[in-house]
Each structure stands twice: as structure tokens, then as C-alpha cells.
Design a protein around this motif. Structure first.
Motif, PDB file in Angstrom:
ATOM      1  N   ALA A 139       0.825  -1.209   0.000  1.00 55.52           N
ATOM      2  CA  ALA A 139       0.000   0.000   0.000  1.00 55.52           C
ATOM      3  C   ALA A 139       0.861   1.262   0.000  1.00 55.52           C
ATOM      4  CB  ALA A 139      -0.936  -0.012   1.203  1.00 55.52           C
ATOM      5  N   VAL A 140       1.967   1.212   0.736  1.00 57.07           N
ATOM      6  CA  VAL A 140       2.858   2.376   0.794  1.00 57.07           C
ATOM      7  C   VAL A 140       3.557   2.591  -0.546  1.00 57.07           C
ATOM      8  CG1 VAL A 140       4.952   3.310   1.849  1.00 57.07           C
ATOM      9  CG2 VAL A 140       3.188   2.242   3.274  1.00 57.07           C
ATOM     10  N   GLY A 174       4.412   4.404 -11.695  1.00 56.03           N
ATOM     11  CA  GLY A 174       5.785   3.974 -11.959  1.00 56.03           C
ATOM     12  C   GLY A 174       6.729   4.664 -10.996  1.00 56.03           C
ATOM     13  N   GLY A 175       7.979   4.706 -11.341  1.00 56.59           N
ATOM     14  CA  GLY A 175       8.954   5.368 -10.503  1.00 56.59           C
ATOM     15  C   GLY A 175       9.722   4.401  -9.623  1.00 56.59           C
ATOM     16  N   ALA A 176      10.524   4.973  -8.736  1.00 57.12           N
ATOM     17  CA  ALA A 176      11.403   4.168  -7.888  1.00 57.12           C
ATOM     18  C   ALA A 176      10.620   3.275  -6.933  1.00 57.12           C
ATOM     19  CB  ALA A 176      12.331   5.091  -7.098  1.00 57.12           C
ATOM     20  N   SER A 177       9.454   3.748  -6.465  1.00 59.77           N
ATOM     21  CA  SER A 177       8.691   2.945  -5.521  1.00 59.77           C
ATOM     22  C   SER A 177       8.228   1.633  -6.136  1.00 59.77           C
ATOM     23  CB  SER A 177       7.485   3.729  -5.002  1.00 59.77           C
ATOM     24  OG  SER A 177       6.593   4.034  -6.072  1.00 59.77           O
ATOM     25  N   VAL A 178       7.872   1.660  -7.418  1.00 64.05           N
ATOM     26  CA  VAL A 178       7.453   0.434  -8.096  1.00 64.05           C
ATOM     27  C   VAL A 178       8.632  -0.518  -8.256  1.00 64.05           C
ATOM     28  CG1 VAL A 178       6.476  -0.513 -10.215  1.00 64.05           C
ATOM     29  CG2 VAL A 178       5.576   1.622  -9.271  1.00 64.05           C
ATOM     30  N   VAL A 179       9.804   0.031  -8.532  1.00 65.10           N
ATOM     31  CA  VAL A 179      11.006  -0.802  -8.650  1.00 65.10           C
ATOM     32  C   VAL A 179      11.323  -1.455  -7.308  1.00 65.10           C
ATOM     33  CG1 VAL A 179      13.478  -0.797  -9.156  1.00 65.10           C
ATOM     34  CG2 VAL A 179      11.924   0.609 -10.524  1.00 65.10           C
ATOM     35  N   GLY A 210       1.940  12.415  -7.659  1.00 64.23           N
ATOM     36  CA  GLY A 210       1.025  12.776  -8.730  1.00 64.23           C
ATOM     37  C   GLY A 210       0.875  11.709  -9.796  1.00 64.23           C
ATOM     38  N   ARG A 211       1.345  10.495  -9.507  1.00 58.39           N
ATOM     39  CA  ARG A 211       1.217   9.383 -10.458  1.00 58.39           C
ATOM     40  C   ARG A 211      -0.081   8.624 -10.127  1.00 58.39           C
ATOM     41  NH1 ARG A 211       6.064   8.210 -13.076  1.00 58.39           N
ATOM     42  NH2 ARG A 211       7.881   9.334 -12.278  1.00 58.39           N
ATOM     43  N   THR A 212      -1.186   9.158 -10.629  1.00 57.69           N
ATOM     44  CA  THR A 212      -2.499   8.633 -10.247  1.00 57.69           C
ATOM     45  C   THR A 212      -3.178   7.838 -11.353  1.00 57.69           C
ATOM     46  OG1 THR A 212      -3.504  10.746 -10.924  1.00 57.69           O
ATOM     47  CG2 THR A 212      -2.849  10.516  -8.606  1.00 57.69           C
ATOM     48  N   ARG A 213      -2.468   7.500 -12.372  1.00 62.99           N
ATOM     49  CA  ARG A 213      -3.072   6.730 -13.462  1.00 62.99           C
ATOM     50  C   ARG A 213      -2.770   5.236 -13.290  1.00 62.99           C
ATOM     51  NH1 ARG A 213      -1.476   8.581 -19.384  1.00 62.99           N
ATOM     52  NH2 ARG A 213      -2.105  10.574 -18.394  1.00 62.99           N
ATOM     53  N   VAL A 233       2.997   6.427  -2.073  1.00 63.34           N
ATOM     54  CA  VAL A 233       4.094   7.159  -2.718  1.00 63.34           C
ATOM     55  C   VAL A 233       3.699   7.678  -4.103  1.00 63.34           C
ATOM     56  CG1 VAL A 233       6.457   6.977  -3.592  1.00 63.34           C
ATOM     57  CG2 VAL A 233       5.852   5.948  -1.394  1.00 63.34           C
ATOM     58  N   PRO A 234       3.091   6.858  -4.991  1.00 63.13           N
ATOM     59  CA  PRO A 234       2.662   7.393  -6.291  1.00 63.13           C
ATOM     60  C   PRO A 234       1.647   8.530  -6.165  1.00 63.13           C
ATOM     61  CG  PRO A 234       2.745   5.012  -6.379  1.00 63.13           C
ATOM     62  CD  PRO A 234       2.939   5.387  -4.945  1.00 63.13           C
TER      63      PRO A 234
END
Length: 231
Positions: free
Chosen positions: A96-97, A141-146, A107-110, A102-103
Motif C-alpha cells: 500500500a505504501v 511507476g517510478g522508484a517505488s514500483v522498482v 502525482g502518479r495517479t493513473r 508514494v505514487p
């Protein structure tokens, strides 16, 4: 009276289980006992039963549940409901985090999604716990997804093994876990099975239960129960 005085081994019951130690003889302190095992202040260091017992730990604390999940990478044996659901909850909170909180802050809300299932919200998650799609925002996406991808890879084997042991504890075959992977709709059924109470007959899934007379009785060797109740 000459010679060292030895005290008999003592046992102390705590929230983590029983811890047994042997008091070393009087004299200068040593870092190891006579068998090369480390000691601390004259007491032999031993792990609590809740970490070393091979059977299910009823009423396991969150840290004990997670520690057993990552140290017992085996599908043989059983796991209690508290062992499974505390670990499953930790996996869900981490997801969830990294996948939602984090997204959203970035502003990564798609196409935001939080899948879950019998093995937690990892790579085998097939049950959507949360879904959000804001086309005006940037794609997820971004570092949190990685970071989440790496985390889910590292915890995949422990979560699968834990789910299978929980099925065993409820007297169900591990084939249910495979069915949930091959037929995603069965994930709902498996989640219900994972929530069932422990059954003494689940001892049949233990490797050496036939070699331990009376092991199929509640409270027999191989299972650890708290002093008051348990799950």
C-alpha cells in the motif's frame, strides 16, 4: 568445600515461549561454554521455542510470525492463523505504501492498483483490493514500483511456503494453492480456507509425526500454544 558449584538448569516462561539456560560454574567469565557455544553473563544463549518449534505457534506476535515466515522456507509442516495473517498484513502494508501512497504523493495517479490474494499482494496477487485511475495524472511507476518489484521477488517464496503450511494447519492440501495460481477465481476460496481454525488432524502433514507417539493430540510436541487462548 572446594570446587565449583553448579546450578541446575532453569526454565523461564515468557511471551515468546520457554527459554532454557544453564548457569555456568563460578569463576572468571568466558565467552563460550565447554562445547564452544556462545554465552552471555554465564547463561547459555538459546532461541525461544516460538522461533524453533516445528509446529504451528498459536497466538504468535507480529514479529515472531514474520521471523518464522522468512526463516522456515519449507512447505512441510503447519502454520497458525496468527503466523499467516500477521505476515500477510505486513506484506499488504508495504504494498500500500509503495504502490499507492508514494505514487499519489508524486502525482502518479493513473492505473493505480493494489492486487492481493492467498500469497499477499505480490507477483501472484489476483484479487484487486484497490483500483484507481485518474487520467489527468502521470502513469504509475517510478522508484517505488522498482522497490516493490524487488521486495515482492524476495518475499515470494516465503509467502508461498507460509500459505501452504497454513492450509496444512487447517487440514487442506497444498493443491489448493496451486489451483489459486492456475485459476484466479479460486483465490477467494483459498482465502476462506486460510482463515479457518487450526485442526489437530493437520498433523498428518508434518514430516515426522508418525515417529512421535501422541503428536496428533492438541498441545503435543511440535506445536506451541500460548497460556491463554490462541489462534
Amino acid at each position: 568445600m572446594q570446587g565449583a558449584v553448579r546450578r541446575s538448569p532453569s526454565t523461564e516462561r515468557s511471551a515468546l515461549g520457554s527459554v532454557e539456560w544453564a548457569t555456568a560454574p563460578t569463576g572468571p567469565p568466558h565467552d563460550h561454554d565447554g562445547h564452544g557455544r556462545p554465552t552471555r553473563g554465564g547463561a547459555r544463549i538459546r532461541l525461544p521455542d516460538s522461533l524453533t518449534v516445528t509446529g504451528p505457534v498459536l497466538g504468535a506476535r507480529p514479529w515472531i510470525a514474520c521471523a518464522r515466515a522468512v526463516t522456515r522456507l519449507t512447505t512441510t509442516g503447519r502454520a497458525s492463523r496468527s503466523e499467516f495473517w500477521w505476515t500477510w498484513l505486513l506484506q499488504t502494508v508495504v504494498a500500500a505504501v509503495l504502490l499507492l501512497a508514494v505514487p499519489l504523493l508524486q502525482g502518479r495517479t493513473r492505473d493505480l492498483q493494489l492486487p492481493s490474494g492467498p500469497f499477499g499482494p505480490g507477483l501472484l496477487g489476483t484479487v484487486p483490493l484497490f483500483s484507481w485511475n485518474d487520467t489527468s495524472g502521470a502513469p504509475a511507476g517510478g522508484a517505488s514500483v522498482v522497490i516493490w518489484t524487488v521486495w515482492s521477488l524476495l518475499t515470494l517464496a516465503p509467502m508461498v511456503a507460509l500459505a501452504i503450511r497454513r492450509l496444512h494447519d487447517a487440514d487442506h492440501s497444498a493443491w489448493w494453492a496451486l489451483g489459486a495460481v492456475l485459476v484466479p477465481v479460486l483465490s477467494f476460496v483459498v482465502l476462506v480456507l486460510l482463515a479457518q481454525r487450526s485442526k489437530p488432524v493437520g498433523v498428518r502433514f508434518d514430516r515426522a509425526h508418525l515417529d512421535r507417539p501422541g503428536a496428533d493430540r492438541p498441545g503435543a510436541e511440535g506445536a506451541l500454544a500460548p497460556s491463554e487462548g490462541g489462534r
